[in-house]
Scaffold this motif. Sequence first.
Motif, short mmCIF file in Angstrom:
data_model
loop_
_atom_site.label_atom_id
_atom_site.label_comp_id
_atom_site.label_asym_id
_atom_site.label_seq_id
_atom_site.Cartn_x
_atom_site.Cartn_y
_atom_site.Cartn_z
N GLU A 13 -39.43 12.59 7.89
CA GLU A 13 -39.28 13.85 7.18
C GLU A 13 -37.82 14.08 6.80
OE1 GLU A 13 -41.11 16.91 9.49
OE2 GLU A 13 -40.70 18.44 7.98
N PRO A 14 -37.56 14.40 5.53
CA PRO A 14 -36.16 14.64 5.16
C PRO A 14 -35.53 15.74 6.01
CG PRO A 14 -37.55 14.54 3.21
CD PRO A 14 -38.47 14.54 4.40
N LEU A 15 -34.23 15.59 6.28
CA LEU A 15 -33.52 16.61 7.07
C LEU A 15 -33.66 17.98 6.40
CD1 LEU A 15 -30.23 14.65 7.87
CD2 LEU A 15 -32.15 15.06 9.41
N ALA A 16 -33.67 17.98 5.07
CA ALA A 16 -33.77 19.25 4.35
C ALA A 16 -35.08 19.96 4.69
CB ALA A 16 -33.68 19.00 2.85
N ASP A 17 -36.16 19.18 4.85
CA ASP A 17 -37.45 19.78 5.17
C ASP A 17 -37.46 20.29 6.61
OD1 ASP A 17 -37.98 18.90 2.66
OD2 ASP A 17 -39.67 17.61 3.19
N LEU A 18 -36.85 19.52 7.50
CA LEU A 18 -36.75 19.96 8.91
C LEU A 18 -36.04 21.31 8.95
CD1 LEU A 18 -35.59 16.68 10.71
CD2 LEU A 18 -37.87 17.69 10.75
N ARG A 19 -34.93 21.35 8.20
CA ARG A 19 -34.11 22.57 8.15
C ARG A 19 -34.93 23.74 7.61
NH1 ARG A 19 -30.01 20.15 5.85
NH2 ARG A 19 -30.31 20.71 3.69
N ALA A 20 -35.70 23.45 6.54
CA ALA A 20 -36.48 24.52 5.89
C ALA A 20 -37.54 25.07 6.83
CB ALA A 20 -37.12 23.99 4.62
N ARG A 21 -38.03 24.23 7.75
CA ARG A 21 -39.04 24.79 8.65
C ARG A 21 -38.47 25.21 10.00
NH1 ARG A 21 -41.22 20.96 12.07
NH2 ARG A 21 -41.03 18.77 11.49
N GLY A 22 -37.16 25.43 10.00
CA GLY A 22 -36.55 26.11 11.14
C GLY A 22 -36.01 25.22 12.25
N VAL A 23 -36.07 23.90 12.09
CA VAL A 23 -35.47 23.03 13.10
C VAL A 23 -33.95 23.18 12.98
CG1 VAL A 23 -35.18 20.62 13.84
CG2 VAL A 23 -37.40 21.40 12.98
N THR A 24 -33.26 23.29 14.10
CA THR A 24 -31.81 23.46 14.02
C THR A 24 -31.09 22.12 14.10
OG1 THR A 24 -31.49 23.65 16.40
CG2 THR A 24 -32.01 25.70 15.21
N ALA A 25 -29.84 22.12 13.62
CA ALA A 25 -29.03 20.90 13.68
C ALA A 25 -28.84 20.49 15.13
CB ALA A 25 -27.69 21.14 13.01
N GLU A 26 -28.74 21.49 16.02
CA GLU A 26 -28.55 21.19 17.43
C GLU A 26 -29.76 20.43 17.98
OE1 GLU A 26 -27.89 24.64 19.79
OE2 GLU A 26 -27.38 23.42 21.53
N GLU A 27 -30.94 20.86 17.58
CA GLU A 27 -32.16 20.16 18.04
C GLU A 27 -32.17 18.72 17.55
OE1 GLU A 27 -36.00 22.87 18.25
OE2 GLU A 27 -34.76 23.47 16.55
N VAL A 28 -31.76 18.54 16.30
CA VAL A 28 -31.73 17.18 15.74
C VAL A 28 -30.73 16.33 16.51
CG1 VAL A 28 -31.09 15.81 13.71
CG2 VAL A 28 -32.51 17.85 13.43
N ARG A 29 -29.55 16.88 16.73
CA ARG A 29 -28.53 16.10 17.45
C ARG A 29 -29.02 15.73 18.85
NH1 ARG A 29 -24.63 19.64 15.19
NH2 ARG A 29 -24.60 20.76 17.16
N LYS A 30 -29.65 16.69 19.55
CA LYS A 30 -30.17 16.44 20.88
C LYS A 30 -31.25 15.37 20.85
CE LYS A 30 -29.65 20.27 24.00
NZ LYS A 30 -30.00 21.67 23.73
N ARG A 31 -32.14 15.50 19.87
CA ARG A 31 -33.25 14.56 19.75
C ARG A 31 -32.73 13.11 19.58
NH1 ARG A 31 -35.73 10.77 18.57
NH2 ARG A 31 -37.65 10.48 17.38
N LEU A 32 -31.56 13.02 18.94
CA LEU A 32 -30.98 11.70 18.68
C LEU A 32 -30.01 11.25 19.77
CD1 LEU A 32 -30.39 12.12 14.84
CD2 LEU A 32 -32.18 10.77 15.96
N GLY A 33 -29.87 12.09 20.79
CA GLY A 33 -29.03 11.68 21.93
C GLY A 33 -27.56 12.05 21.78
N PHE A 34 -27.27 13.02 20.92
CA PHE A 34 -25.87 13.44 20.76
C PHE A 34 -25.68 14.88 21.26
CE2 PHE A 34 -26.66 10.18 17.60
CZ PHE A 34 -25.58 9.33 17.80
N GLY A 35 -26.35 15.20 22.38
CA GLY A 35 -26.37 16.53 22.96
C GLY A 35 -25.15 17.31 22.79
#
Length: 291
Positions: free
Chosen positions: A269-291
Amino acid sequence: MTQPVFRFAPSPNGRLHLGHAYSALLNAELAKRVRGRFLLRIEDIDLTRCRPELEAGIYEDLAWLGLAWEEPVRRQSEHFGEYRAAVERLKARELVYPCFCSRKEIATAVAARAAAAGAAPPRDPDGAPLYPGTCRLLAPAEVGRRLAAGESHAWRLDVAKAARAVTPPLGYARFAPDGSEAFVAARPERWGDAIVARKEIPTSYHLAVVLDDALQGVTHVVRGQDLEAATDLHVVLQNLFDLPTPRYHHHALIRDEAGGKLSKILFSEPLADLRARGVTAEEVRKRLGFG
Ligand code: GLU
């Protein structure tokens, strides 16, 4: 010691997704650890597939992730003259030859040979039929005639000739995020005579990436495993142009996890779509191991 230089080099031919985010964050993180520089480069040589709004999307997505990069950003489409000049140098050394084949002609020739030999068609590391060297064998008079007639052609590296022109050992240092290193021997012949300038574009990805990494003083290349095999060609080109070889880390590709509480963030899913449905950058960073 010179300051380490890292770069993230996306192509604006689609929106960035989680895999890109991982690559960009890892580059920035490793650069920070060694007080290095972090560059962004736009690899937009394919003018038919790259679009300005997708480039704007890259800046937006990376800023959203919390990344900062040096300005000005190098855009490859603004440097076609430099790539052309490099191809001219290879021509002068007779390390490249024009190839008039279409993709279909190559696939047909490779399939016919394989059928005659009762073997599976050979493929390059990207899975494309391995170019059988058809145009390398053309008589000079025919080449001259077809060039003079303006027949559309790519330029291919004569990989066997190139291998004889380089200084061994041919390879590169592979580094891990913990700093450990190992030498990897390159096997460029598995690509066959790779294209260095495409029919419609005065360069290929391989040529542009090698020239730009050197020009920008990149010391550490961090990119996905899907580009690991391409490095074998990159070291040949670096060697031919007398350019330094950076250190390389090819990271595992990020894949969707089956289930689990993080599965709401999907790789595809494009990052833009994640963002549009309310996922935060912090969640993405955590999910990828950059807590
Ligand atoms: N532009 C390439 C891509 O988007 C990456 C090039 C590289 O990191 O060497 O796949």
